[in-house]
Design a protein around this motif. Structure first.
Motif, short mmCIF file in Angstrom:
data_model
loop_
_atom_site.label_atom_id
_atom_site.label_comp_id
_atom_site.label_asym_id
_atom_site.label_seq_id
_atom_site.Cartn_x
_atom_site.Cartn_y
_atom_site.Cartn_z
N ASP A 185 0.83 -1.20 0.00
CA ASP A 185 0.00 0.00 0.00
C ASP A 185 0.86 1.25 0.00
O ASP A 185 0.59 2.21 -0.74
N ASP A 186 1.89 1.28 0.83
CA ASP A 186 2.76 2.45 0.90
C ASP A 186 3.52 2.65 -0.40
O ASP A 186 3.67 3.78 -0.88
N LEU A 187 4.02 1.56 -0.97
CA LEU A 187 4.77 1.68 -2.22
C LEU A 187 3.86 2.10 -3.37
O LEU A 187 4.25 2.92 -4.21
N ALA A 188 2.64 1.57 -3.39
CA ALA A 188 1.71 1.89 -4.47
C ALA A 188 1.21 3.33 -4.40
O ALA A 188 0.69 3.86 -5.39
N ALA A 189 1.38 3.98 -3.26
CA ALA A 189 1.02 5.39 -3.15
C ALA A 189 1.99 6.27 -3.93
O ALA A 189 1.68 7.45 -4.20
N HIS A 190 3.14 5.72 -4.32
CA HIS A 190 4.17 6.50 -5.00
C HIS A 190 4.57 5.93 -6.36
O HIS A 190 5.25 6.61 -7.12
N ARG A 191 4.19 4.70 -6.65
CA ARG A 191 4.69 4.02 -7.82
C ARG A 191 3.62 3.08 -8.41
O ARG A 191 2.70 2.65 -7.71
N THR A 192 3.80 2.76 -9.69
CA THR A 192 3.12 1.61 -10.26
C THR A 192 3.96 0.40 -9.90
O THR A 192 5.04 0.18 -10.45
N VAL A 193 3.49 -0.38 -8.94
CA VAL A 193 4.24 -1.51 -8.42
C VAL A 193 3.90 -2.76 -9.23
O VAL A 193 2.73 -3.10 -9.40
N VAL A 194 4.94 -3.42 -9.74
CA VAL A 194 4.79 -4.70 -10.43
C VAL A 194 5.61 -5.72 -9.65
O VAL A 194 6.82 -5.56 -9.48
N ALA A 195 4.93 -6.75 -9.15
CA ALA A 195 5.58 -7.70 -8.25
C ALA A 195 5.20 -9.12 -8.66
O ALA A 195 4.13 -9.61 -8.31
N PRO A 196 6.07 -9.81 -9.42
CA PRO A 196 5.76 -11.18 -9.86
C PRO A 196 6.11 -12.22 -8.80
O PRO A 196 7.02 -12.04 -7.99
N ASP A 197 5.36 -13.32 -8.83
CA ASP A 197 5.69 -14.51 -8.04
C ASP A 197 6.53 -15.45 -8.88
O ASP A 197 6.19 -15.74 -10.04
#
Length: 269
Positions: free
Chosen positions: A39-51
């Motif tokens: 949540d905190d990271l997505a407030a500043h960035r388009t977060v892409v996080a693969p498994d």
């Protein structure tokens, strides 16, 4: 420089703005390693996080060989699918080695680099611990004790109330082992990115967890010393700072993003 095409990895995409690609650790997943911070990271960035295969929502790929090159290319493919031309990059544990490989294999894509509790390579002790963890998957209670003794920091473990310690020990013993646990720990034990560190030119922050009994602080310092101009920050925690020191880790990561926003374009080339 790409490996043959493979099935897309399951990925979490959150937020808006400049891109941030996340690489998780061995035996973990996006939710387990980065979930408390999304949540905190997505407030500043388009977060892409693969498994990775066999973690989180990505199915296992039995018999498929896995390498740093392959993971690097598949994570960049996930960034491509999300429309990211370039991105800041954060890697945790094995994910730090993957992130280094992305930075050297796809240098034009990475704006800045954060390596958390990261694997540099060349550690006989890490290889032994990885092999031990793999062997202990057949003995869940012993694997739980291994985690409490090696993965968590001693300050945090010793401060747990007795009831909480017993609850955590039982929860760890009952937790299912991810399908990709074996190959991910095997890769963590043999991965070695030390020879390519000097080729990294983007602004880099290395975060060392000073009570880390799995990936030792010597590994973290090797990353910081090998990357020209890298900064080193320390957290008093074991290998899971997102559990032990979440507020401090959040401050470090948000500070990293603020620094990346302020970095001159020339430093990102």
């Amino acid at each position: 420089m790409t490996t043959p095409a493979a099935a897309p990895l399951a990925r979490t995409v959150r937020g808006t703005g400049p891109g941030l690609l996340l690489a998780h650790g061995a035996g973990g997943s996006v939710q387990e390693n980065w979930g408390p911070l999304l949540d905190d990271l997505a407030a500043h960035r388009t977060v892409v996080a693969p498994d990775y295969p066999g973690s989180g929502d990505s199915p296992d790929e039995p018999g498929a060989p896995h390498s740093l090159d392959e993971l690097a290319d598949r994570l960049v493919a996930a960034a491509d699918a999300a429309g990211l031309a370039d991105f800041d990059l954060a890697g945790y544990s094995l994910g730090a080695a993957v992130a280094v490989r992305i930075a050297t294999r796809h240098p034009g894509r990475v704006r800045s680099l954060l390596l958390l509790a990261g694997v540099a390579g060349g550690s006989r002790r890490l290889r032994l611990l990885a092999d031990q963890a793999i062997a202990l998957t057949a003995h869940p209670a012993l694997l739980a004790d291994h985690s409490l003794a090696v993965v968590f920091g001693h300050t945090w473990v010793e401060a747990l109330p007795a009831e909480r310690f017993d609850e955590l020990r039982a929860a760890l013993a009952a937790a299912p082992v991810p399908a990709g646990f074996h190959w991910q720990f095997e890769l963590a034990g043999r991965a070695d990115v030390r020879a390519e560190l000097a080729r990294i030119t983007v602004p880099t922050l290395v975060v060392s967890t000073t009570e880390d009994g799995l990936v030792s602080p010597q590994q973290h310092r090797a990353l910081a010393e090998g990357i020209p101009g890298a900064r080193l920050a320390e957290l008093t925690a074991g290998h899971l700072p997102m559990v032990e020191r979440l507020p401090e880790l959040r401050d470090v990561l948000l500070g990293f993003l603020a620094d990346a926003d302020g970095a001159p374009d020339a430093a990102r080339s």
